[in-house]
Design a protein around this motif. Sequence first.
Motif, PDB file in Angstrom:
ATOM      1  N   SER A 194       0.842  -1.195   0.000  1.00  0.00           N
ATOM      2  CA  SER A 194       0.000   0.000   0.000  1.00  0.00           C
ATOM      3  C   SER A 194       0.871   1.235   0.000  1.00  0.00           C
ATOM      4  CB  SER A 194      -0.927   0.022   1.221  1.00  0.00           C
ATOM      5  OG  SER A 194      -0.169  -0.014   2.403  1.00  0.00           O
ATOM      6  N   THR A 196       1.694   4.783   1.391  1.00  0.00           N
ATOM      7  CA  THR A 196       1.458   5.582   2.583  1.00  0.00           C
ATOM      8  C   THR A 196       2.150   6.931   2.428  1.00  0.00           C
ATOM      9  OG1 THR A 196       1.369   3.600   3.929  1.00  0.00           O
ATOM     10  CG2 THR A 196       1.710   5.690   5.085  1.00  0.00           C
ATOM     11  N   TYR A 310      -5.956   8.638  20.284  1.00  0.00           N
ATOM     12  CA  TYR A 310      -5.662   8.073  18.972  1.00  0.00           C
ATOM     13  C   TYR A 310      -5.400   6.589  19.150  1.00  0.00           C
ATOM     14  CZ  TYR A 310      -3.503   7.270  14.422  1.00  0.00           C
ATOM     15  OH  TYR A 310      -3.210   6.795  13.181  1.00  0.00           O
ATOM     16  N   VAL A 312      -4.748   2.971  16.881  1.00  0.00           N
ATOM     17  CA  VAL A 312      -4.477   2.410  15.561  1.00  0.00           C
ATOM     18  C   VAL A 312      -3.787   1.057  15.712  1.00  0.00           C
ATOM     19  CG1 VAL A 312      -2.222   3.557  15.359  1.00  0.00           C
ATOM     20  CG2 VAL A 312      -3.452   2.876  13.292  1.00  0.00           C
ATOM     21  N   ASN A 314      -1.940  -2.160  13.111  1.00  0.00           N
ATOM     22  CA  ASN A 314      -1.489  -2.559  11.774  1.00  0.00           C
ATOM     23  C   ASN A 314      -0.908  -3.961  11.880  1.00  0.00           C
ATOM     24  OD1 ASN A 314      -0.257  -2.971   9.301  1.00  0.00           O
ATOM     25  ND2 ASN A 314       0.582  -0.906   9.166  1.00  0.00           N
ATOM     26  N   TRP A 337       6.559   2.448  10.661  1.00  0.00           N
ATOM     27  CA  TRP A 337       5.320   3.199  10.477  1.00  0.00           C
ATOM     28  C   TRP A 337       4.122   2.284  10.686  1.00  0.00           C
ATOM     29  CZ3 TRP A 337       4.902   8.303  10.318  1.00  0.00           C
ATOM     30  CH2 TRP A 337       6.055   9.032  10.048  1.00  0.00           C
ATOM     31  N   SER A 339       0.896   3.761  10.769  1.00  0.00           N
ATOM     32  CA  SER A 339      -0.049   4.429   9.869  1.00  0.00           C
ATOM     33  C   SER A 339       0.643   5.687   9.365  1.00  0.00           C
ATOM     34  CB  SER A 339      -1.343   4.788  10.617  1.00  0.00           C
ATOM     35  OG  SER A 339      -1.117   5.850  11.531  1.00  0.00           O
ATOM     36  N   ASP A 340      -0.088   6.471   8.566  1.00  0.00           N
ATOM     37  CA  ASP A 340       0.515   7.714   8.076  1.00  0.00           C
ATOM     38  C   ASP A 340       0.600   8.772   9.166  1.00  0.00           C
ATOM     39  OD1 ASP A 340      -2.193   8.099   8.273  1.00  0.00           O
ATOM     40  OD2 ASP A 340      -2.408   9.188   6.385  1.00  0.00           O
ATOM     41  N   LYS A 341       0.041   8.484  10.341  1.00  0.00           N
ATOM     42  CA  LYS A 341       0.071   9.440  11.455  1.00  0.00           C
ATOM     43  C   LYS A 341       0.899   8.951  12.637  1.00  0.00           C
ATOM     44  CE  LYS A 341      -4.536  11.412  10.552  1.00  0.00           C
ATOM     45  NZ  LYS A 341      -4.894  10.560   9.415  1.00  0.00           N
ATOM     46  N   SER A 343       4.109   6.303  14.273  1.00  0.00           N
ATOM     47  CA  SER A 343       5.260   5.428  14.081  1.00  0.00           C
ATOM     48  C   SER A 343       5.850   5.072  15.441  1.00  0.00           C
ATOM     49  CB  SER A 343       6.329   6.100  13.211  1.00  0.00           C
ATOM     50  OG  SER A 343       6.869   7.242  13.865  1.00  0.00           O
TER      51      SER A 343
END
Length: 409
Positions: A194, A196, A310, A312, A314, A337, A339-341, A343
């Motif tokens: 994907s 990112t 927040y 998340v 993955n 990482w 997500s894109d927000k 790490s």
Amino acid sequence: MAARSGRGLLLLTAVLLGFLQASSTFEVRDGDKVCILANFSVHFTVEYDTQNQKKNASFELPSNATMLNSSTCSSKGPELAIGFGNGNSLILDFENHAGSYSVKNLTLKYNVSDVTFFPNSTGKGVKKATSDPDMSAPLNTTYTCTRSHSVMMTNVTILFKDVRLEAYLASNNFSHNDTLCKEDQIHTTPATPSTTHLPTTTPTPSRKPDKGQYNVTGPNGTCLLASMGLQLNVTYSTKTKTKSDVLVNVPLNTTYNGTCDNASIILSLFLDSGNTLTFHFAQNASIEKYFLQGIGIMITLPSEAEVGKYNVTNYNLSELKATVGKSFKCITEETIWVSDKASVNVFDVQLQAFKFEGDKFGAVEECQLDENNMLIPIIVGAALAGLVLIVLIAYLIGRKRSHAGYQTI
């Protein structure tokens, strides 16, 4: 009308903290029609207050847990409510949308006055934690998850394992077709790459995090050894619609626990302010490699943030990879990482998972970053040596020609 199935209990091998887990079957009925059918094992980790410090209660869903009368096949959305102990309950609320069903909300109500689960607690009454557990499947298929699936909430982490779950059933039995959870899919199909879009800059922390030591044991002894510094980095939107970042160094005194079986390992770290960091390791037996498969982050954001928390996860990672029986080592800082927000920055790491001899690190496999850092000086040195050699050869050739011009005829 709700009734618990008489299908009994199936005792499973201890895979969480060395205790014997029970997989329980529940069914919610409206007359002769079953609307929810569920079979799973559940492990809870709950942070609570004692006289001198915070502690983590770690326990399984008891084998004598019962389905509560609040379980329903309501047209507004079926609900499975399971009670255990003194006023504790686990509630799964379902919804049906666009040809799929999902657990809309997972709620744990826990009574911190229940000394069976919360010894020496100074808290009183029932507390509640709720989250979207990310459990969904198309209608007329059974949601299946044999590996551990973690759900993080404020002060609570819930681990599901060996899950078979279905709502809005076409018949009174599980469907013949299964929908695998993300944790199981990663082991049966290659992950789809994907794109990112990462932040262009990362704030510099005030200092490197301290290097923590982590040890997870299971039924067969040590299953994870890790020595590493950890740092969370999350980008968030403020109430004034600007972007900002928060950095959290994981301190040395961080409370943690872990679980493991032959296929997966979960390491959960419990930071201050209800922040949680979870690592999920897996192994590929066919190539004898283990790796970091998943990371979960739940963090409380500053008051200026548009949202207070927040959360998340993955499970499509393939990081910190090494051969089973050997340890992974990387001195260079590595950024993973989620997500894109969000790490996780890993510093000076050495870890080993699944297979050990003598409960200590095995032979080292260096990370690519360290090998590159070692290779660069070698290349530069070789280039300089080559340049010196070229200059020396040119000098000798020039000197020879110069002498040739003065030869006696």
